[in-house]
Design a protein around this motif. Structure first.
Motif, mmCIF file in Angstrom:
data_model
loop_
_atom_site.group_PDB
_atom_site.id
_atom_site.type_symbol
_atom_site.label_atom_id
_atom_site.label_comp_id
_atom_site.label_asym_id
_atom_site.label_seq_id
_atom_site.Cartn_x
_atom_site.Cartn_y
_atom_site.Cartn_z
ATOM 1 N N ALA A 502 -21.913 -51.497 7.150
ATOM 2 C CA ALA A 502 -23.918 -51.473 7.210
ATOM 3 C C ALA A 502 -23.935 -50.748 5.057
ATOM 4 O O ALA A 502 -22.871 -50.344 4.601
ATOM 5 C CB ALA A 502 -24.763 -50.439 7.687
ATOM 6 N N ARG A 503 -25.011 -51.441 4.172
ATOM 7 C CA ARG A 503 -25.408 -51.452 3.258
ATOM 8 C C ARG A 503 -25.042 -49.963 3.164
ATOM 9 O O ARG A 503 -25.870 -49.310 2.027
ATOM 10 C CB ARG A 503 -26.285 -52.082 2.250
ATOM 11 N N SER A 504 -26.105 -49.022 3.919
ATOM 12 C CA SER A 504 -26.649 -47.962 4.170
ATOM 13 C C SER A 504 -26.631 -46.868 5.270
ATOM 14 O O SER A 504 -27.025 -48.063 6.046
ATOM 15 C CB SER A 504 -27.742 -47.480 3.107
ATOM 16 N N ILE A 505 -26.727 -46.153 5.646
ATOM 17 C CA ILE A 505 -27.483 -45.087 7.001
ATOM 18 C C ILE A 505 -28.503 -46.094 7.489
ATOM 19 O O ILE A 505 -28.977 -46.195 8.528
ATOM 20 C CB ILE A 505 -26.988 -43.397 7.009
ATOM 21 N N GLU A 506 -29.150 -45.877 6.613
ATOM 22 C CA GLU A 506 -31.018 -46.322 6.815
ATOM 23 C C GLU A 506 -30.856 -48.489 7.874
ATOM 24 O O GLU A 506 -31.515 -47.840 8.078
ATOM 25 C CB GLU A 506 -31.753 -46.322 5.602
ATOM 26 N N THR A 507 -30.084 -48.912 6.619
ATOM 27 C CA THR A 507 -29.448 -49.923 7.205
ATOM 28 C C THR A 507 -28.537 -50.020 8.285
ATOM 29 O O THR A 507 -28.686 -51.481 9.581
ATOM 30 C CB THR A 507 -29.183 -51.179 6.223
ATOM 31 N N LEU A 508 -28.451 -49.039 8.996
ATOM 32 C CA LEU A 508 -26.919 -48.721 10.422
ATOM 33 C C LEU A 508 -27.972 -49.553 11.415
ATOM 34 O O LEU A 508 -28.157 -48.288 11.668
ATOM 35 C CB LEU A 508 -26.014 -48.131 10.190
ATOM 36 N N LEU A 509 -27.686 -50.064 12.367
ATOM 37 C CA LEU A 509 -28.950 -50.481 13.122
ATOM 38 C C LEU A 509 -28.193 -50.166 14.469
ATOM 39 O O LEU A 509 -27.236 -50.023 14.902
ATOM 40 C CB LEU A 509 -28.850 -51.921 14.120
ATOM 41 N N PHE A 510 -29.221 -49.363 15.377
ATOM 42 C CA PHE A 510 -28.699 -49.167 16.820
ATOM 43 C C PHE A 510 -28.155 -47.953 16.272
ATOM 44 O O PHE A 510 -26.835 -47.922 17.328
ATOM 45 C CB PHE A 510 -27.897 -50.070 17.795
ATOM 46 N N GLN A 511 -28.617 -47.018 16.162
ATOM 47 C CA GLN A 511 -27.828 -45.617 15.480
ATOM 48 C C GLN A 511 -27.466 -44.323 16.821
ATOM 49 O O GLN A 511 -26.280 -44.264 17.067
ATOM 50 C CB GLN A 511 -28.759 -45.034 14.675
ATOM 51 N N GLU A 512 -28.602 -44.549 17.782
ATOM 52 C CA GLU A 512 -28.318 -43.899 18.518
ATOM 53 C C GLU A 512 -27.305 -44.072 19.451
ATOM 54 O O GLU A 512 -26.526 -43.724 20.285
ATOM 55 C CB GLU A 512 -29.960 -44.358 19.417
ATOM 56 N N ASP A 513 -26.863 -45.565 19.451
ATOM 57 C CA ASP A 513 -26.664 -46.260 20.270
ATOM 58 C C ASP A 513 -25.224 -46.206 19.837
ATOM 59 O O ASP A 513 -23.661 -45.762 21.270
ATOM 60 C CB ASP A 513 -26.617 -47.842 20.322
ATOM 61 N N LEU A 514 -25.175 -46.006 18.481
ATOM 62 C CA LEU A 514 -23.791 -45.687 17.985
ATOM 63 C C LEU A 514 -22.855 -44.841 18.570
ATOM 64 O O LEU A 514 -21.513 -44.159 18.783
ATOM 65 C CB LEU A 514 -23.431 -46.241 16.177
#
Length: 631
Positions: A502-514
């Motif tokens: 992703a571009r950044s941590i903020e735009t990394l979707l579904f962080q809890e799932d990951l």
């Protein structure tokens, strides 16, 4: 004296928006200075109630006040406005009204600033109302943030926040304020009347904060014109006519109503007089009377219907916006307790939603789904959980058409597992008008859906195989559905590797799932972002970096790739280098979808129709199509 390094006026563009910190004491000094050059109108307390009035003492200024204060309309479009004076001595002598005094209205809530835009649209259209223009051009507008009460429904109309249409705007922050400039005049106000603030360090901008309203519409605002189109003969108007007392309070208090009457007033000497404009109301029984005594809106039901159509349809047809800002003044003061949200939601609830199998165009008609939950998963993205009327079956990678009546529909990948339940999850990124309307929805609202459409990832083919999942940016939405299906039957699959960029941590979707998949030990998860010094401690790179030292037996592995076309150009050669065959690489071409039925021609690439044949394709079936993966 050394120059403040945070301020470089020589290089600072005049039209650049500034954000500056101001304390309560600095605001008080600013108001005192303004009073020396302007009529300063602001909220102040009088007999236990806060009113909007001209200040004679800056210490009376109230910046935090409830939405119940009357609107600033009366200072731009007064309830009694002298247009000119005349004398009846021989020839009629006309005297023009004196010039409008320079004025500052301090403390306007976002809804009232939106209301001024509506007045500008209507009174500057065609032959400009010069009396309004004179006052408008002599007035500077200073806004202040607010907290909605139980009557406000500004969030449904997008008027709970504002990015333009003011000279200055005060935002609350940690007990003090950030002042935002909105015009060159606003910058000059600070330079002339708050020079210490202009010399202070620049502050980081605040994001526009969406507020929560107890009252709200259960459908997107953009659906209002279509809703009202078919409601002209609805019996609800008769019921409102019985309840309404015809007092006109709703329209007189409204910050965007401007109906008026013009009449002459003679002095006692019967020689001098004035022609004045006074507020009028479409709710008064005399308003629509014409010559001969006829009244073309003779019943209170007709007048209530006209009020709602004027607010939510007629002006939308002209200016593509409602003439209501959701301030709640009409329902807050209504003796009959008529609330616009109740009326509009009732009309919406009566809208037929069933599809007729033999009806022409029925395949394009959506069914209604209830918005159960909305979760913000990034600054731009929200996760919507929808409840449908019956169990929902699909393949991971399939998509839905989401309708916003009045704006149209758009395709969205399904982000939830194919578990056959009556709930679906979607991710919506705020971009255009349709997605902005979706972002204004609240739990309990309803939207239209069609689908599911398309072919997804081949779960039967994947059984017993190792799997390599490669996601870039929003491509993780479709792969989340696939991952949840795989995890539900984890023993049916071999080794699973997930590469996510992703571009950044903020735009990394579904962080809890990951993180949950990573910590489970059941998936080999590897992440990369383009953001340097990220707080996850992961590589600063694109997703192709994650192919380094990747141990994959391509003969027993299937790859699922989902992301932007430029990622495919990087990833596909790496997959071939690992030994993957064309038949074992599956690509997501969701960006090409449109109508969902393969009829509109938007998604057709040579002999392939993405809506019907995809959006998930084996590489072998699209490798000859340069447009498909933009090689």
């Amino acid at each position: 004296m050394s120059e403040n390094p945070s301020r470089n006026t020589a290089q600072e563009p005049q039209n650049e928006t500034l954000w500056l910190a101001m304390s309560q004491a600095e605001i008080l000094r600013f108001a005192r200075s303004l009073m020396q050059a302007y009529d300063l109108v602001a909220p102040r307390r009088k007999k236990g109630r806060i009113i909007l009035d001209k200040l004679s003492d800056a210490a009376d200024l109230e910046l935090e006040f409830p939405p119940s204060v009357h609107s600033p309309k009366k200072f731009l479009f007064p309830h009694w406005d002298e247009l000119f004076r005349f004398k009846l001595e021989g020839n009629v002598l006309l005297e023009a009204e004196s010039a409008a005094p320079p004025r500052v209205i301090f403390g306007m809530h976002p809804c009232d600033l939106h209301a001024v835009k509506i007045l500008d649209d209507c009174l500057f259209e065609g032959e400009t109302d010069s009396a309004y223009r004179a006052k408008r051009e002599a007035t500077l507008l200073i806004g202040a943030d607010c907290l909605p009460d139980e009557h406000c429904f500004c969030t449904s109309l997008g008027t709970d926040r504002i990015a333009s249409g003011f000279d200055l705007f005060f935002h609350r922050r940690d007990g003090n304020y950030l002042v935002q400039t909105g015009s060159d005049q606003g910058r000059q106000l600070l330079a002339d009347h708050a020079p210490e603030t202009m010399a202070s360090p620049r502050q980081a901008p605040l994001a526009l904060q969406v507020k929560q309203c107890e009252s709200h519409l259960q459908f997107p605002t953009e659906s209002l014109p279509l809703l009202m189109k078919d409601a002209y003969e609805d019996p609800i108007w008769t019921r409102l006519g019985i309840d309404c007392l015809g007092c006109g309070g709703c329209t007189l208090l409204c910050p965007s109503c401007y109906c008026f009457n013009v009449q002459d007033k003679l002095e006692l000497d019967l020689i001098e007089g004035q022609r004045v404009r006074t507020w009028d109301s479409c709710q008064f029984d005399q308003f629509a009377k014409i010559s001969g005594g006829d009244n073309f809106r003779s019943s209170q039901a007709d007048r209530q219907r006209h009020r709602f159509y004027r607010k939510y349809k007629y002006l939308w047809d002209q200016h593509q916006r409602t003439a209501c800002v959701g301030c709640g003044r009409c329902s807050r003061e209504c003796l009959a307790k008529i609330k616009p949200t109740d009326v509009l939601n009732e009309l919406f609830s009566q809208t037929p939603t069933q599809q007729l199998a033999n009806s022409p165009g029925s395949e394009y008609q959506p069914q209604m789904a209830l918005v159960e939950r909305i979760e913000e998963i990034s600054n731009e993205d929200r996760l919507f959980r929808l409840k449908v009327s019956e169990p929902f079956t699909f393949q991971p990678g399939c998509f839905l058409q989401i309708s916003v009546f009045g704006l149209g529909e758009a395709p969205f990948s399904i982000a939830s597992p194919p578990d056959g339940k009556d709930e679906i999850e979607l991710v919506v990124r705020r971009a255009g008008a349709l997605t902005q309307a979706l972002h204004r929805l609240r739990s309990g609202d309803s939207i239209g859906i069609r689908g599911p459409f398309g072919n997804g990832f081949p779960l039967p083919l994947m059984a017993g195989k190792d799997l390599l999942l490669v996601a870039g940016g929003r491509g993780m939405i479709a792969l989340r559905s696939l991952m949840q299906a795989l995890m539900a039957q984890r023993d049916d699959y071999g080794r699973i590797t997930l590469l996510c960029g992703a571009r950044s941590i903020e735009t990394l979707l579904f962080q809890e799932d990951l993180l949950q998949w990573h910590r489970s030990g059941l998936v080999d998860c590897r992440f990369a972002v383009n953001e340097a010094q990220n707080n996850w401690g992961i590589p600063t790179a694109d997703v192709s970096y994650l192919f380094r030292d990747l141990e994959i037996n391509a003969e027993r592995c299937i790859a699922a790739v989902s992301g932007p076309p430029e990622m495919y150009r990087q990833v596909n050669p790496l997959l071939f280098r690992l030994g993957f065959s064309d038949e074992n690489i599956f690509l997501n071409l969701e960006r090409h979808m449109k109508c969902g039925l393969g009829k509109c021609g938007k998604c057709r690439i040579n002999n392939i129709c993405v809506c019907e044949c995809g959006p998930i394709f084996p590489y072998s079936s699209v490798k000859h199509l340069a447009e498909a993966i933009e090689r």
